[in-house]
Design an enzyme around this catalytic site. Structure first.
Site, PDB file in Angstrom:
ATOM      1  N   GLU A 191      -2.220  11.786   3.014  1.00 22.39           N
ATOM      2  CA  GLU A 191      -3.022  11.289   4.132  1.00 22.39           C
ATOM      3  C   GLU A 191      -2.809  12.176   5.352  1.00 22.39           C
ATOM      4  OE1 GLU A 191      -4.291   7.000   6.038  1.00 22.39           O
ATOM      5  OE2 GLU A 191      -2.192   7.286   5.462  1.00 22.39           O
ATOM      6  N   GLU A 247       0.868  -1.181   0.000  1.00 23.74           N
ATOM      7  CA  GLU A 247       0.000   0.000   0.000  1.00 23.74           C
ATOM      8  C   GLU A 247       0.901   1.227   0.000  1.00 23.74           C
ATOM      9  OE1 GLU A 247      -2.963   0.173   3.146  1.00 23.74           O
ATOM     10  OE2 GLU A 247      -2.809   2.353   3.216  1.00 23.74           O
TER      11      GLU A 247
END
Length: 277
Positions: free
Chosen positions: A106, A101
């Site tokens: 974020e 990932e």
């Protein structure tokens, strides 16, 4: 834009207070403005009880990419108390996190500094001698449900996430996935390289990357399988909920869900996502 993406409608793996929707339920939350800007939003008009689930959007590319250069031109990103947006990619062909990932954008709540993170299966470490302009947060990329911090860089500028990013009309996050490294670059709106604008990007001319994950202590090819790009917005959950109070947010994250006005700026506004292979 949306023809190249699938709408995810499963339960949120990060335990957020959202229902990811598609079809008619998504028509007011995922659309293209007259000027071509792509909008992804959280429902900021419905009555939802405290601790309930608000409708939101998670989309992923229909295509997956083993290698490539990915350039996301973003005007605005979601932010605010209880809000947890991400622009990321997820490997397929193995259970999480064994296909890898890559989290390019974020953050949660009122964060101002973006975090770039990798999650992997066993045997992947971020070489702490890697040369990048961000602050090194952690070097253990191996993740599990009990320990999922990953290896990460935190950007230094307060204009890299949230309100101040939006106030400058955003910018570009570019990242490359190659066998020798995963690299990320950030350019604010006033400093976008001419080669990107001309659609002839040359990463070798962009200088030291914002975040760098070399293959010196992590075999990129075996840990990061074909990736699908993803945009989503979740609420509360494992990170935004857990950090809610320490972020200086009022009340509780569960109570924030009930006030639709909290999510007026919980929107992605995207100019384009371009893939070069």
């Amino acid at each position: 834009f949306y023809s190249g993406w699938d709408f995810f409608t499963g339960s949120d793996p990060t335990h957020g207070n959202v229902n990811f929707v598609s079809g008619d339920a998504a028509s007011k939350l995922a659309y293209v403005q007259d000027d071509g800007t792509v909008v992804l939003a959280v429902d900021d008009f419905s009555n939802v009880p405290a601790g309930g689930n608000r409708n939101s959007i998670r989309i992923s590319t229909k295509k997956s990419y083993t290698r490539g250069l990915f350039i996301a031109d973003i005007y605005a990103m979601p932010h605010g108390c209880g809000v947890w947006p991400a622009y990321w990619s997820l490997g397929n062909g193995a259970d999480w996190p064994n296909a890898g990932e890559i989290d390019i954008i974020e953050g949660v709540n009122n964060n101002m500094q973006n975090q770039v993170t990798l999650h992997s299966g066993p045997g992947c470490v971020l070489d702490k001698t890697a040369n990048a302009v961000s602050n090194l947060l952690g070097t253990t990329c191996e993740s599990s449900n009990g320990n999922n911090a990953g290896c990460a860089w935190q950007q230094k500028g307060n204009n890299t996430f949230g309100h101040l990013f939006n106030m400058q009309a955003g910018g570009i996050f570019a990242h490359s996935v190659e066998s020798d490294a995963i690299s990320v670059w950030f350019f604010d709106r006033d400093n976008i390289p001419a080669d990107i604008t001309a659609q002839q990007p040359d990463p070798s001319s962009w200088g030291t990357p914002t975040a760098l994950f070399p293959n010196t202590q992590c075999d990129i090819s075996s840990h990061f399988l074909a990736q699908n790009l993803i945009f989503d917005i979740t609420l509360c959950g494992d990170w935004a909920g857990a950090a809610y109070e320490s972020s200086g947010c009022p009340g509780t994250c569960a109570s924030a869900i009930a006030d639709a006005s909290n999510f007026a700026v919980a929107k992605w506004m995207i100019n384009s996502v371009t893939v070069y292979q």
